[in-house]
Design an enzyme around this catalytic site. Structure first.
Site, PDB file in Angstrom:
ATOM      1  CD  GLN A 140      -5.706 -28.416  29.880  1.00 56.37           C
ATOM      2  OE1 GLN A 140      -5.387 -29.530  29.722  1.00 56.37           O
ATOM      3  NE2 GLN A 140      -4.847 -27.379  29.644  1.00 56.37           N
ATOM      4  CG  HIS A 159      -6.319 -29.680  25.379  1.00 59.36           C
ATOM      5  ND1 HIS A 159      -6.369 -30.903  25.849  1.00 59.36           N
ATOM      6  CD2 HIS A 159      -5.361 -29.470  24.487  1.00 59.36           C
ATOM      7  CE1 HIS A 159      -5.214 -31.526  25.635  1.00 59.36           C
ATOM      8  NE2 HIS A 159      -4.722 -30.612  24.792  1.00 59.36           N
ATOM      9  CG  PHE A 219      -0.852 -25.200  25.014  1.00 57.32           C
ATOM     10  CD1 PHE A 219      -0.947 -26.604  24.477  1.00 57.32           C
ATOM     11  CD2 PHE A 219      -1.587 -24.612  25.739  1.00 57.32           C
ATOM     12  CE1 PHE A 219      -2.246 -27.050  24.570  1.00 57.32           C
ATOM     13  CE2 PHE A 219      -2.987 -25.233  26.041  1.00 57.32           C
ATOM     14  CZ  PHE A 219      -3.269 -26.451  25.633  1.00 57.32           C
ATOM     15  CG  HIS A 270       0.958 -29.685  20.257  1.00 58.25           C
ATOM     16  ND1 HIS A 270       1.732 -30.648  19.841  1.00 58.25           N
ATOM     17  CD2 HIS A 270      -0.002 -30.216  20.881  1.00 58.25           C
ATOM     18  CE1 HIS A 270       0.839 -31.987  19.999  1.00 58.25           C
ATOM     19  NE2 HIS A 270      -0.248 -31.468  20.503  1.00 58.25           N
ATOM     20  CD  GLU A 271      -3.728 -28.341  21.182  1.00 59.60           C
ATOM     21  OE1 GLU A 271      -4.957 -28.293  20.647  1.00 59.60           O
ATOM     22  OE2 GLU A 271      -3.294 -29.187  21.746  1.00 59.60           O
ATOM     23  CE  LYS A 306      -2.392 -34.686  17.683  1.00 59.80           C
ATOM     24  NZ  LYS A 306      -2.418 -35.127  19.125  1.00 59.80           N
ATOM     25  CG  HIS A 307      -5.541 -30.495  16.932  1.00 56.76           C
ATOM     26  ND1 HIS A 307      -6.019 -31.645  16.943  1.00 56.76           N
ATOM     27  CD2 HIS A 307      -5.023 -30.374  18.296  1.00 56.76           C
ATOM     28  CE1 HIS A 307      -5.423 -32.458  17.806  1.00 56.76           C
ATOM     29  NE2 HIS A 307      -5.104 -31.755  18.660  1.00 56.76           N
TER      30      HIS A 307
END
Ligand code: U2P
Length: 222
Positions: free
Chosen positions: A30, A57, A107, A110-111, A114-115
């Site tokens: 990003q 990101h 951050f 979360h990454e 989630k991924h």
């Protein structure tokens, strides 16, 4: 009979464990200037203003038919100790811009959750973050753009020229995502590169993300 059923069950288990649970990754970076000019509130990390460069990101497992798996393993939480050797690079290359100002752990958590947990068949937590850092270096996207005269100077550039510059530098067409600033200018926000399941080689995108870009986009200063 019992013996054969047992063999059959073991075979099924093997097929499930080696079956591909995703088809490719999107490696997404990003532009911080566009993040901060958009409707998002933006806060610099506690370590200070990030460099005027694309920041990572995420590295997102995806299906070639569109869509993606997410939050695949609630038992696998982000553990700073596993990436302690990568910390200074993560702060520099994968900086958070969300508010309130923080150190980035939120951050990365979360990454990962989630991924990253959806790619655990290919990469453990350390290798997942290391792969993202290596891809950032390999892509060198700001260099690819500035080399083609496309600079973060608040000017507008043809989206086709941005795509061409990246294709010439890395060999594959990117996906480009734009956002609108408060004056409704279409801005270069995120660049998507497709990567194989080992997270090391760029590939042709099996499916392109939806970009919402005008034909000319602003590359904002940061
Ligand atoms: O596009 C908005 C958010 O959706 C998530 N996303 C999008 C495309 C994709 O292939 N995979 C995916 O997860 C992103 O969510 P985030 O990781 O930021 O939570 C993206 O920001």
């Amino acid at each position: 009979m019992k013996f054969f059923l047992c063999i059959l069950a073991l075979q099924q288990l093997y097929v499930l464990s080696v079956a591909q649970d995703f088809d490719f990754f999107y490696f997404v970076v990003q532009w911080p200037g566009a993040y901060c000019d958009s409707r998002h509130s933006c806060c610099y990390p506690k370590t200070g203003k990030p460099a005027a460069d694309f920041g990572i990101h995420g590295l997102w497992p995806n299906y070639k038919t569109g869509g993606w798996p997410q939050n695949c393993n609630p038992d696998s939480t982000f553990d700073e100790l596993r990436v302690s050797d990568l910390m200074s690079n993560l702060r520099r290359e994968w900086p958070t811009l969300s508010c309130p100002s923080n150190d980035g752990v939120h951050f990365w958590t979360h990454e990962w959750e989630k991924h990253g947990t959806c790619a655990e068949s290919e990469l453990d937590q350390h290798d997942y973050f290391e792969a993202g850092l290596k891809l950032k270096q390999k892509a060198n996207l700001l260099h690819a753009l500035t080399n083609a005269g496309i600079k973060p100077d608040d000017k507008f550039y043809e989206i086709k020229d941005i795509e061409r510059a990246i294709k010439e530098a890395i060999g594959f067409s990117p996906g480009i995502e734009c956002n609108k600033d408060s004056s409704h200018n279409s801005q270069l926000y995120q660049i998507y590169l497709c990567v194989d399941t080992s997270a090391s080689n760029f590939i042709n995108c099996p499916v392109m993300p939806h970009g919402r870009c005008d034909s000319q986009v602003q590359f904002p200063k940061f």
